[in-house]
Design a protein around this motif. Structure first.
Motif, PDB file in Angstrom:
ATOM      1  N   HIS A   1       0.859  -1.179   0.000  1.00  0.00           N
ATOM      2  CA  HIS A   1       0.000   0.000   0.000  1.00  0.00           C
ATOM      3  C   HIS A   1       0.899   1.234   0.000  1.00  0.00           C
ATOM      4  CE1 HIS A   1      -3.595  -2.445   1.181  1.00  0.00           C
ATOM      5  NE2 HIS A   1      -2.635  -3.224   1.639  1.00  0.00           N
TER       6      HIS A   1
ATOM      7  N   GLY B   1       1.487   5.448   0.004  1.00  0.00           N
ATOM      8  CA  GLY B   1       0.934   6.744   0.385  1.00  0.00           C
ATOM      9  C   GLY B   1       1.106   7.751  -0.728  1.00  0.00           C
TER      10      GLY B   1
ATOM     11  N   SER C   1      -3.263   7.615  -2.727  1.00  0.00           N
ATOM     12  CA  SER C   1      -2.711   6.290  -2.488  1.00  0.00           C
ATOM     13  C   SER C   1      -2.894   5.406  -3.708  1.00  0.00           C
ATOM     14  CB  SER C   1      -3.399   5.638  -1.291  1.00  0.00           C
ATOM     15  OG  SER C   1      -4.789   5.447  -1.567  1.00  0.00           O
TER      16      SER C   1
END
Length: 265
Positions: A82, A84, A95
């Motif tokens: 994941h 940012g 994201s």
């Protein structure tokens, strides 16, 4: 399996959507090995997918790409990252997510490995031959490399598939290169003349560059490419001549017998 054009298209997806972002969460399948740098070997079933901030999924499709690639997280995902916001684009998308997927068991047989130091220095990478996209030898160097392999009954198609000779060339790229250069898959290396080597060198460069420029999207490949009719051992023709399928070095090869004839016997 994905070949150089598909791998390059996957790299570009990562460059566009992931490079420069901070990884905020890692979700990895259990694995005993330790190391700071992931390397990914797609093999026959591995692939990467990225879901951008708008929720759109980006994936490079190829013949053996597993089903279920349209869901998120994709089936058989082994690693989820994941990301940012991009530090250089504070007003940009917040994201995005990355997934490495492979139906193979996560462990010794899986394509995801962690290595210490520079990935280019790991054993598997050091055994690779030249990169025909980024590091294609000159014609003179290419001819010398072929001459060094022209021993006994060494044949052309198996050499093109040898990753220690030329990295990233798989079955469909090799067939396309041989078609474009009008060379037989079973051609003896020792019988190749300078004009044949020049044609092979040009075809290797042009096929790889054209496929990469099309972002591995086969619908954008030239209409006269063998790629469009080589699959499934089906009947067909190219340039007004019948295609045929033979087995060379345990791999199925598609060629046009009337135009791709053996040289020197």
């Amino acid at each position: 399996m994905p070949e150089l054009p598909e791998v390059e298209a996957a790299r570009r997806i990562l460059e566009v959507h992931c490079v420069g972002r901070e990884i905020t969460l890692v979700d990895a399948a259990a694995d005993e090995r330790q190391g700071p740098m992931p390397t990914m070997h797609f093999g026959m079933t591995g692939y990467i997918a990225v879901r951008d901030p708008a929720g759109e999924m980006h994936i490079v499709a190829y013949e053996n790409a597993p089903q279920g690639a349209g869901s998120w997280p994709p089936r058989f995902h082994k690693l989820l990252l994941h990301f940012g916001p991009h530090p250089d684009k504070p007003d940009g998308p917040a994201s995005c997510e990355f997934a490495y997927c492979d139906a193979r068991r996560f462990g010794r047989q899986a394509g995801l490995k962690l290595v210490d130091g520079d990935p280019a220095s790991c054993e598997a990478m050091t055994k690779l031959g030249f990169d025909p996209l980024l590091d294609l030898p000159s014609l003179e160097q290419f001819a010398a490399a072929l001459a060094a392999k022209a021993k006994g009954a060494a044949r052309l198609k198996p050499l093109l598939l040898d990753q220690s000779f030329c990295a990233g060339v798989g079955n469909w790229v090799a067939d396309e290169v041989l078609w474009q250069s009008r060379l037989h898959p079973e051609q003896l290396l020792s019988a190749l003349q300078p004009q044949h080597i020049a044609a092979l060198h040009t075809a290797l460069r042009d096929v790889v560059q054209t496929a990469v420029a099309a972002n591995a999207d086969s619908s954008r490949f030239p209409d006269d490419w063998m790629f469009h009719i080589r699959w499934g051992k089906k009947a067909g023709s190219l340039a007004g001549h019948k295609i045929d399928h033979i087995t060379v070095g345990s791999r199925t090869s598609c060629y046009v017998p009337a135009l791709q004839k053996l040289i020197g016997g």
